[in-house]
Design an enzyme around this catalytic site. Sequence first.
Site, short mmCIF file in Angstrom:
data_model
loop_
_atom_site.label_atom_id
_atom_site.label_comp_id
_atom_site.label_asym_id
_atom_site.label_seq_id
_atom_site.Cartn_x
_atom_site.Cartn_y
_atom_site.Cartn_z
CE1 TYR A 281 -3.48 1.17 -30.10
CE2 TYR A 281 -2.95 3.33 -29.16
CZ TYR A 281 -3.64 2.04 -29.15
OH TYR A 281 -4.68 2.08 -28.23
CB SER B 10 -6.05 5.68 -27.40
OG SER B 10 -4.68 5.71 -26.45
#
Length: 257
Positions: A148, A138
């Site tokens: 994350y 990402s």
Amino acid sequence: MPTALITGASAGIGAAFARRLAGDGLGLVLVARDAARLDEEAAVLVAQYGVTVEVLAADLATDEGIAAVEARLGDPDRPVDLLVNNAGFGLREGFPTVPVADELTMVKLHIEAVLRLTHAAVPGMRGRGRGYVVNVASVAAFLPRGTYGASKSWVVNFSQSAARGLAGTGVRVLALCPGFTRTEFHDRGGIDMTEVRPWMWLSAEQVVDECLRDLARGRSVSVPSLRYKALVAAARKAPLAALVGITSGVSGRIDHR
């Protein structure tokens, strides 16, 4: 017929990979937790593209699920030519609000599963002198955004390291780093995306197309779209304090699946 194994294949970017690769004539192994949804997707792909589609229901946040996919990847009688490690999830809240059990599940899925499945696939690919691994990360990998972002940063670094280590073997490894992509990912996570401007959204098809072009070119990192390439370039040069200020209001939001 070359074969691709795709995790997180029942929706979003994983499903877009399945459609694109089936259209290119590859056989598929689709992996996700929802067996019924996988069966439905497989039936559509077989009818539309006439390719072989196998489904494997597995929860990659568990040892049992990872082991089942490792066994499929290591089967010498049914070689896998392309592995797409796409399974993942986001969290609505950030550290330390999120229960540590949820953080550890994220580490299991985003790091351990990617490591183990790549490790299971690569020996057979090296032996055949050809193979591809796409690890979906990402743009959050380049921003300070808790567990994350840290897990996605690991995916990028691991993929680049593996790509260097496998240079000359015929096996390519690439980290795909999409930004905001229109899927059901955020709805499943209960994440409010109303503040995201329309121009920031990508389609899953665009993400997959740019990824496969970069994979064919031998790149080890793919950041789809010029807007996110510019964001990543700026993030690499910006002071940490500035990055923290930018990302504090969108914790848990930059993702794709």
